[in-house]
Design a protein around this motif. Structure first.
Motif: not given
Lengths: 429, 336
Positions: A223-234
């Motif tokens: 499970i990969r979580i993307e940090l805020p302001c990164h990738g597809k995160s808001p």
């Protein structure tokens, strides 16, 4: 005939240079090679040497911006009669029809710079901008002259205007972004059984950064979580590190896992450590790869460099510093990385994030106490040639935390040596 | 594409698709005749007409003498009398010999006779380089004819369009010039059986993308698609438009795409200077889409050179996939 002193081109993007200071006064004699004036560009300041022996006349006043190749003064040989600035002897310079050059061509000596160079300057000062940028600026009531173009030869492109539109009033800010709501982006692998592995990437990276080692971990659900302001995160403005952790913790709480192996890299390592500290009962093991938060220093120049880059050419040299063996960072890799960072709003959001978390090249948060409290199996993986965060920060770890220090690796060990790092992590899952 | 439901779709070649269109037209309309040098028993310079002479006889599949001016003149005359001739040139290069009939007669008669008559002639031109046929048999002269009001000029890039545009050309009351790229004749593709038409004057978006628009014609459509596929890995999404008709141009499709992407790359095999890319570029620059351009327009076209015989040089004088990749990448990354 006097020798022209011209404004030299000292960097690629330079269109004009400013005369910062003259080292010699008008009428003074200089020898070829003597430093005679300082110039300033957007990026550099440097001394310029006299192109010949002679006496300086008609210097352009200090503080003036002069186009590259235009004269800034003349050196007269000994005994040579000093005349008006010899504009008519420089046929390459265009004299606009409306310039009052008729007067300046008289024999009367004058200390003022000639009109033509001012006119050429006006030409040069017209902002270069694409039609789309012009339309956006026109519609938003923005003066193009207030913008910095990031395109070839400083051309203002749509992205340079789009950035401003969102933050009117903050014209000096290089970029802006809108606050976005919504949960962080979470990407799950398809296969795998048992306790899942939760992966948290580093600053200016995204979930895809994990792909080199995923083959080694694929027995587990990933499970990969993307940090805020990164990738597809808001994109959001974070008040500080705690704000970042609470965002990611909410995302991991939403996963509703009874247990998980946490793996974090760099800034993601710091976040993983903070989450492990507050959700200890649900974290089976903790792996930190070159984590932030274990010491005050961090390479702010490099963070800035990555944040500033708007094209592959300027991004590549910084990315290559992330690794020990820079052949890993191919041109293709750099181009793909730049495409991923193409959105100026994303870059602006990350820059704001870096300013908050790492002001003045300092890690503004300290997780050493948290590391001291960790009770689950934990380990730190670090490349000894890390140019971003000194590997010696690992030495802050208390006895129970395992250290895996690799000689020939930089800040991205999982990318440079995916097999070694992947096996190292998989061995204890 | 106006294929009706229930029609089966098979994979056939571009040349077979053209033959099928002619077969359908010959079967359903007595006014349709084929004319050209060696199109009868020999089957055509590129074997496009094949054995149609066996099926329809020499009255309707006619070999003409080695005089393009004469043959084209008879075809134009036949069209004026109410027939629907399809005239084949062996090579588009030989259009030079028939210019009087094409430019001064076929294109003008309707206007000069106040609209009382029209010239429903269809002419087919095997065009383009890549066959080692050198300077006089490899040119791309479509823009020459595209310059003449009164003509319609199409360049099908797929077997489906080759058939659909030929049937549309026969339905059209005015002269229609069809440029067929020689390297496409053997290309296979899905083609519906039976009658359908592909509208003249309508471009096709072959691939959607948001970073730049590539407008291409004929074989360059396929090269552009190959380039777009390669760029996908780098995160660059190119939109590829197959122009299909160069006169009249499909303004709406091109302008809508440029408004979306802000960047335009034109790719065509004909000599770059004064070519179709110049027209498309100017069309964009003169339109309201101008305000959406976020980079200079880029054209890739043929070199200022006759097509050389040497196969390596022959490749070097027309755009190839790596050229398109490089140009598109530069545009997408804002380096142009």
């Amino acid at each position: 005939m006097p020798t022209e002193i011209i404004m030299p081109k000292v960097d690629m993007d330079m269109a004009t240079g400013r005369i910062a200071a003259w080292h010699v006064e008008e009428g003074a004699s200089v020898a070829k090679g003597d430093p005679i004036f300082d110039i300033e560009t957007d990026k550099a300041a440097m001394e310029v040497e006299a192109p010949a022996d002679g006496t300086l006349h008609h210097p352009v006043p200090e503080g003036t911006d002069v186009p590259i190749g235009a004269p800034v003064g003349w050196l007269y040989a000994e005994g040579e009669a000093v005349r008006a600035p010899p504009t008519e002897e420089t046929p390459t310079q265009e004299v606009p029809a409306n310039a009052p050059d008729g007067e300046t061509e008289t024999e009367t000596p004058t200390a003022q710079p000639s009109a033509p160079s001012t006119e050429t300057l006006a030409e040069q000062d017209k902002p270069r901008a694409t039609p789309k940028a012009r339309k956006l600026a026109r519609d938003a009531g923005i003066d193009l002259a207030t913008l910095d173009g990031t395109g070839p030869r400083g051309r203002i492109q749509a992205a340079d205007v789009a950035v401003l539109e969102e933050e009117p009033g903050k014209l000096a800010a290089p970029a802006g972004f809108e606050q976005e709501a919504g949960p962080l982006s979470v990407i799950r692998s398809k296969g795998g059984t048992g306790t899942p592995v939760v992966l948290i990437h580093g600053f200016a990276n995204e979930a895809a950064a994990w792909s080199p080692i995923e083959a080694h971990l694929s027995e587990r659900p990933l499970i990969r979580i993307e940090l805020p302001c990164h990738g597809k995160s808001p994109k959001r403005r974070l008040a500080g590190f705690a704000d970042l952790v609470s965002d990611v913790r909410r995302a991991s709480d939403d996963l509703d896992l009874q247990s998980a192996h946490l793996v974090g890299h760099s800034l993601g390592g710091a976040v993983a450590l903070a989450i492990a500290d507050t959700r200890a009962s649900r974290v089976d093991s903790l792996t930190l790869i070159a984590p932030a938060g274990l010491g005050p220093d961090i390479n702010g120049t490099l963070l800035d460099g990555i944040g500033r880059a708007t094209r592959a050419e300027s991004l590549g040299p910084w990315l290559r510093q992330l690794v020990a063996d820079d052949s890993v960072i191919t041109d293709r890799y750099v181009r793909a990385a730049m495409m991923a960072r193409k959105d100026p709003a994303l870059r602006a959001a990350q820059k704001a994030m870096a300013d908050t978390l790492f002001p003045d090249g300092t890690q503004a948060f300290d997780l050493r106490p948290a590391l001291g409290r960790i009770a689950m199996p934990a380990r730190i993986i670090w490349g000894k040639r890390d140019a971003i965060i000194d590997w010696r920060h690992a030495l802050a770890a208390p006895g129970p935390v395992a250290l895996h220090l690799f000689d020939g690796l930089g800040h991205m060990p999982h990318m440079e040596a995916p097999d070694a790092i992947g096996q190292c992590i998989a061995a204890t899952l | 594409m106006n294929a009706q439901a229930g029609i089966d779709v098979r994979e056939i070649s571009y040349a077979q698709a053209i033959r099928e269109a002619m077969d359908i037209a010959l079967a359903e309309d007595d006014r349709v005749i084929l004319m050209g040098e060696d199109i009868g028993v020999y089957g055509g310079a590129f074997q496009v007409t094949g054995d149609l002479v066996d099926k329809y006889g020499t009255d309707r599949v006619m070999d003409t003498p080695i005089s393009e001016l004469g043959g084209a003149g008879v075809a134009v005359g036949a069209a004026l009398t109410g027939l629907r001739p399809i005239f084949e040139f062996q090579f588009s290069d030989f259009a030079t010999l028939a210019m009087e009939q094409i430019v001064n007669q076929a294109a003008k008669v309707r206007y000069m006779l106040g609209g009382a008559v029209s010239v429903p002639v269809v002419m087919r031109f095997p065009a383009g380089s890549g066959t080692g046929a050198a300077a006089q048999h490899s040119q791309s002269l479509e823009a020459w004819l595209g310059h003449v009001p009164g003509l319609k000029v199409v360049q099908p890039a797929t077997p489906e369009d080759a058939k659909g545009l030929l049937l549309a050309a026969l339905d059209d009351p005015d002269p229609v010039m069809i440029f067929e790229h020689k390297l496409l004749y053997k290309m296979k593709g899905q083609v519906p059986s039976g009658r359908y038409t592909t509208p003249i004057g309508k471009a096709a978006v072959r691939r959607e993308g948001s970073h730049l628009t590539i407008v291409a014609t004929a074989i360059m459509v396929h090269k552009a698609l190959e380039a777009a596929k390669a760029l996908e890995d780098e995160g660059i999404e190119a939109e590829v438009i197959d122009l299909r008709t160069i006169r009249p141009l499909d303004r709406d499709t091109v302008l809508a795409s440029v408004r979306k992407t802000g960047k335009l790359l034109c790719v065509y095999e004909a000599v770059k200077t004064l070519g179709i890319g110049a027209e498309v570029s100017a069309m964009v620059a003169e339109s309201d889409a101008f305000d959406f351009l976020d980079a200079p327009i880029v054209r890739l076209g043929g070199a200022e050179s006759p097509i050389p015989y040497n196969p390596e040089l022959e490749k070097a004088v027309v755009p190839q996939v790596p050229d398109i990749i490089e140009a598109a990448r530069g545009l997408a990354e804002g380096r142009v």
